[in-house]
Design a protein around this motif. Structure first.
Motif, mmCIF file in Angstrom:
data_model
loop_
_atom_site.group_PDB
_atom_site.id
_atom_site.type_symbol
_atom_site.label_atom_id
_atom_site.label_comp_id
_atom_site.label_asym_id
_atom_site.label_seq_id
_atom_site.Cartn_x
_atom_site.Cartn_y
_atom_site.Cartn_z
ATOM 1 N N GLY A 360 0.713 -1.026 -0.025
ATOM 2 C CA GLY A 360 0.187 0.111 -0.140
ATOM 3 C C GLY A 360 0.828 1.327 -0.006
ATOM 4 O O GLY A 360 2.113 1.088 0.157
ATOM 5 N N ASP A 361 0.239 2.257 0.191
ATOM 6 C CA ASP A 361 0.873 3.758 -0.002
ATOM 7 C C ASP A 361 0.351 4.421 0.953
ATOM 8 O O ASP A 361 -1.030 4.914 0.778
ATOM 9 C CB ASP A 361 0.908 4.255 -1.408
ATOM 10 N N ALA A 362 0.920 5.069 1.928
ATOM 11 C CA ALA A 362 0.323 6.078 2.894
ATOM 12 C C ALA A 362 0.038 7.483 2.293
ATOM 13 O O ALA A 362 -0.478 8.324 2.833
ATOM 14 C CB ALA A 362 1.386 6.076 4.152
ATOM 15 N N LYS A 363 0.568 7.771 0.969
ATOM 16 C CA LYS A 363 0.486 9.028 0.090
ATOM 17 C C LYS A 363 -0.268 8.915 -0.948
ATOM 18 O O LYS A 363 -0.007 9.615 -2.076
ATOM 19 C CB LYS A 363 1.986 9.649 0.149
ATOM 20 N N THR A 364 -1.235 8.291 -1.258
ATOM 21 C CA THR A 364 -2.060 8.143 -2.453
ATOM 22 C C THR A 364 -2.773 9.561 -2.539
ATOM 23 O O THR A 364 -3.004 9.880 -4.001
ATOM 24 C CB THR A 364 -3.142 6.901 -2.305
ATOM 25 N N THR A 365 -3.027 10.257 -1.903
ATOM 26 C CA THR A 365 -3.550 11.663 -1.969
ATOM 27 C C THR A 365 -2.684 12.320 -2.743
ATOM 28 O O THR A 365 -3.103 13.209 -3.635
ATOM 29 C CB THR A 365 -3.933 12.517 -0.738
ATOM 30 N N PRO A 471 -0.865 13.960 7.991
ATOM 31 C CA PRO A 471 -1.834 15.060 8.056
ATOM 32 C C PRO A 471 -2.462 15.709 6.831
ATOM 33 O O PRO A 471 -3.505 16.087 6.499
ATOM 34 C CB PRO A 471 -1.418 16.170 8.991
ATOM 35 N N GLU A 472 -1.612 15.922 5.883
ATOM 36 C CA GLU A 472 -2.138 16.248 4.472
ATOM 37 C C GLU A 472 -2.535 15.146 3.738
ATOM 38 O O GLU A 472 -3.069 15.502 2.584
ATOM 39 C CB GLU A 472 -0.702 16.771 3.918
ATOM 40 N N GLN A 473 -2.912 14.071 4.119
ATOM 41 C CA GLN A 473 -3.199 12.919 3.188
ATOM 42 C C GLN A 473 -4.801 12.721 3.255
ATOM 43 O O GLN A 473 -5.390 11.536 2.851
ATOM 44 C CB GLN A 473 -2.608 11.647 3.610
ATOM 45 N N LEU A 474 -5.486 13.520 4.481
ATOM 46 C CA LEU A 474 -7.072 13.578 4.227
ATOM 47 C C LEU A 474 -7.804 12.328 4.885
ATOM 48 O O LEU A 474 -8.904 12.214 4.872
ATOM 49 C CB LEU A 474 -7.488 14.233 2.863
ATOM 50 N N HIS A 475 -6.865 11.495 5.549
ATOM 51 C CA HIS A 475 -7.412 10.478 6.017
ATOM 52 C C HIS A 475 -8.255 9.463 4.928
ATOM 53 O O HIS A 475 -9.259 9.067 5.419
ATOM 54 C CB HIS A 475 -8.340 10.711 7.352
ATOM 55 N N LYS A 476 -7.613 9.555 3.884
ATOM 56 C CA LYS A 476 -8.345 8.696 2.823
ATOM 57 C C LYS A 476 -8.238 7.146 3.042
ATOM 58 O O LYS A 476 -7.343 6.814 3.229
ATOM 59 C CB LYS A 476 -8.131 9.316 1.350
ATOM 60 N N ALA A 477 -9.538 6.518 2.642
ATOM 61 C CA ALA A 477 -9.194 5.070 2.661
ATOM 62 C C ALA A 477 -8.137 4.340 1.909
ATOM 63 O O ALA A 477 -7.536 3.439 2.382
ATOM 64 C CB ALA A 477 -10.783 4.292 2.331
ATOM 65 N N ALA A 478 -7.791 5.058 0.593
ATOM 66 C CA ALA A 478 -6.623 4.588 -0.084
ATOM 67 C C ALA A 478 -5.586 4.843 0.285
ATOM 68 O O ALA A 478 -4.541 3.819 -0.237
ATOM 69 C CB ALA A 478 -7.041 5.166 -1.418
ATOM 70 N N THR A 479 -5.323 5.348 1.644
ATOM 71 C CA THR A 479 -3.726 5.575 2.211
ATOM 72 C C THR A 479 -3.525 4.541 3.047
ATOM 73 O O THR A 479 -2.305 4.294 3.713
ATOM 74 C CB THR A 479 -3.701 6.827 2.972
ATOM 75 N N ASP A 480 -4.433 3.393 3.280
ATOM 76 C CA ASP A 480 -4.142 2.463 4.223
ATOM 77 C C ASP A 480 -3.068 1.653 3.759
ATOM 78 O O ASP A 480 -2.880 1.323 2.423
ATOM 79 C CB ASP A 480 -5.316 1.420 4.241
ATOM 80 N N HIS A 481 -2.181 0.974 4.588
ATOM 81 C CA HIS A 481 -0.918 0.259 4.393
ATOM 82 C C HIS A 481 -0.607 -0.785 5.671
ATOM 83 O O HIS A 481 -1.157 -0.495 6.492
ATOM 84 C CB HIS A 481 0.122 1.324 4.038
ATOM 85 N N ASP A 482 0.180 -1.433 5.342
ATOM 86 C CA ASP A 482 0.664 -2.244 6.140
ATOM 87 C C ASP A 482 2.167 -2.787 5.945
ATOM 88 O O ASP A 482 2.843 -2.524 4.847
ATOM 89 C CB ASP A 482 -0.027 -3.624 5.976
ATOM 90 N N ASP A 483 2.973 -3.066 7.201
ATOM 91 C CA ASP A 483 4.451 -3.101 7.322
ATOM 92 C C ASP A 483 4.859 -4.541 7.593
ATOM 93 O O ASP A 483 3.983 -5.060 8.622
ATOM 94 C CB ASP A 483 5.112 -2.281 7.991
ATOM 95 N N PHE A 484 5.736 -4.985 7.513
ATOM 96 C CA PHE A 484 6.154 -6.535 7.893
ATOM 97 C C PHE A 484 7.859 -6.507 7.677
ATOM 98 O O PHE A 484 8.457 -6.012 6.792
ATOM 99 C CB PHE A 484 5.601 -7.641 6.859
ATOM 100 N N ILE A 485 8.475 -7.267 8.824
ATOM 101 C CA ILE A 485 9.991 -7.436 8.599
ATOM 102 C C ILE A 485 9.776 -8.730 9.137
ATOM 103 O O ILE A 485 9.466 -9.125 9.993
ATOM 104 C CB ILE A 485 10.814 -6.771 9.557
ATOM 105 N N ASN A 486 10.341 -9.760 8.251
ATOM 106 C CA ASN A 486 10.600 -11.149 8.325
ATOM 107 C C ASN A 486 11.740 -11.517 9.474
ATOM 108 O O ASN A 486 12.869 -11.142 9.131
ATOM 109 C CB ASN A 486 10.934 -11.898 7.174
ATOM 110 N N VAL A 487 11.206 -12.232 10.659
ATOM 111 C CA VAL A 487 12.212 -12.517 11.669
ATOM 112 C C VAL A 487 11.818 -14.027 11.772
ATOM 113 O O VAL A 487 11.893 -14.231 13.211
ATOM 114 C CB VAL A 487 12.316 -11.474 12.809
#
Length: 507
Positions: A360-365, A471-487
């Motif tokens: 995903g992308d936290a800055k789609t706006t 704050p500038e991304q307007l809380h749009k649904a498309a900005t949802d994202h997820d992070d993972f580090i394999n350990v």
């Protein structure tokens, strides 16, 4: 795996640069307004966030980080620090604009003279530093960087630039246009640019148009790629809880290592319990984990969801929280299901230890939908409807679900890349990995919530919920994202690979 042990710019240095260049903006658009309502003011209904009576526009700035696809390893720590400074400058400018509403009301040229004028020069300083650091490490910078210092002000009606209700790349589901009821109550502009819909954080979202009744959306989930001979059909499930420890922070060790509040929004964490801005690979390897199988010390983290019902949570006055427009009651998941699946076309190979993936992308706006991978739905609708650009309003007896399907192809060499994207990729619609990439176990996550559905009343959204974000991304649904580090330890990773390749169901 050295990228997390290089010298980082200290948090104090980052703050000093942000303070000295408070007018600069990096990485995205910025909401500005002649505010006549507080960012956290409520109206007469205790469960409705008041819309701002304001002329609202955005300042749109190119996302520098996305252009940096080939940064030498020796320069990545310094470049990450500069990119984090650009994000910190967004917040400084956002807060300044929110506290200068009187000056804006008195002087129509205030934003131009005080923000846009100095902005290009200030951004140029940071971009020049990035170019110098890359050059010193023996790399070359794309010529396009020279054009990334300029920012432009745009009307609020263009805040969804690049989002056209079409499908999303990387195999994501298409998002439907708003339902008539949602569109009618959208936060459009009428005479004089006054915002008539619900503006959430004083125009910072979510708007009524950001929600849709899921029962009125046509089925849009595409068929999965058909598994061919030689494919891998097994699954491996790991159980890591629901963040019962309430581990939260606003860091992002992947994007901004060594920088406190590098995410500028709050994260939920499960799995590894030592994840913060200063964690190294050694830190991760030695940490405790919430996962039932202690061989999985991976870190799984995502931005929290909040209900904007007038409740002030613990971070109301904190960086990354209320100071940056992330307000409301934090909602923790009721279920967090983590499963790794196979490839339709081939066997999978083991993930390298400490592999980092952001989906995903936290800055789609700002960036548009090219890297969007948000999937919002409701229980009972997940196999029919997945939304990218809107939040679902679920019917009685159903509740909100966020799902993520991570990139499943790896370049075979790198555990990360300069823009945190190019070392991994999505398989194509037939399940193939391109460009010599190898299939790895695909991480999928399903987050189930239990809060009641919001409602639309008189053009406003009551009990609105939204994902935390810049704050500038307007809380749009498309900005949802997820992070993972394999350990995962080597033995458990090998068990996962064998299980998936043999078509078994394992835990």
């Amino acid at each position: 795996m050295g990228r997390n042990i290089r010298k980082r710019r200290s948090p104090l240095a980052v703050r000093a640069i942000a303070a000295s260049a408070a007018l600069a903006i990096g990485g995205g658009g910025l909401v500005w307004a002649n505010f006549y309502a507080s960012a956290h003011e409520e109206n007469s209904s205790p469960n409705t966030t008041k819309a701002a009576s304001a002329q609202v526009a955005t300042i749109s700035c190119p996302d520098v980080g996305q252009k940096l696809t080939n940064v030498p390893n020796r320069a990545r720590g310094e470049v990450d620090g500069e990119l984090a400074t650009l994000d910190a400058q967004i917040t400084a400018a956002y807060q300044r604009l929110a506290t200068t509403r009187d000056a804006q009301a008195r002087d129509a040229s205030f934003v131009q003279n005080s923000i846009l004028g100095p902005l290009k020069n200030n951004r140029s300083v940071i971009i020049d530093r990035i170019k110098l650091e890359i050059s010193r490490a023996g790399g070359s910078t794309p010529s396009s960087l020279d054009g990334l210092s300029s920012c432009t002000a745009t009307p609020a009606t263009q805040t969804n630039a690049g989002q056209n209700n079409g499908g999303q790349n990387n195999g994501g589901a298409a998002s439907q246009a708003p339902s008539p009821s949602a569109s009618a109550s959208a936060g459009g502009q009428q005479g004089g640019g006054q915002q008539t819909g619900n503006g959430g954080q004083a125009g910072n979202g979510p708007l009524a148009s950001d929600f849709v009744d899921i029962t009125k959306v046509r089925a849009n989930v595409p068929r999965k790629a058909q598994t061919r001979a030689g494919g891998s059909t097994g699954t491996f499930t790991t159980s890591c809880g629901v963040n019962a420890n309430k581990k939260f922070n606003t860091d992002n060790v992947i994007v901004a290592p060594g920088v406190t509040n590098g995410a500028h929004h709050l994260h939920d964490y499960v799995g590894n319990q030592s994840n913060d801005a200063f964690a190294t690979n050694d830190t991760f390897a030695a940490a405790k984990t919430t996962c039932a199988n202690q061989g999985d010390k991976s870190t799984y983290y995502w931005p929290v969801v909040r209900i904007q019902n007038g409740t002030q949570d613990f971070d109301q006055n904190n960086d990354g929280g209320g100071k940056e427009g992330n307000v409301g009651q934090i909602q923790q998941v009721k279920q967090a299901q983590i499963k790794f699946v196979g490839s339709a076309k081939s066997k999978v190979v083991a993930m390298p230890k400490f592999l980092r993936i952001i989906t995903g992308d936290a800055k789609t706006t700002t960036n548009g939908l090219a890297n969007a991978n948000a999937h919002w739905s409701c229980t009972g609708f997940e196999n029919k409807v997945q939304l990218t650009q809107q939040y679902p309003i679920c019917p009685r007896g159903s509740t909100v679900v966020r799902t993520f399907a991570f990139q499943s192809c790896w370049d075979g060499v790198n555990i990360d890349s300069a823009n945190h994207r190019t070392h991994v990729a999505f398989a194509d619609a037939q399940g193939n990995c391109a460009n010599g990439f190898k299939a790895i176990p695909q991480l999928t996550m399903r987050l189930v919530y239990g809060f009641r559905a919001p409602t639309l009343q008189n053009g406003q959204i009551k009990n609105a919920y939204a994902v935390d974000g810049f704050p500038e991304q307007l809380h749009k649904a498309a900005t949802d994202h997820d992070d993972f580090i394999n350990v995962f330890d080597e033995n458990l990773m090998n068990k996962m690979v064998n299980c998936i390749n043999k078509g078994q169901r394992c835990k």
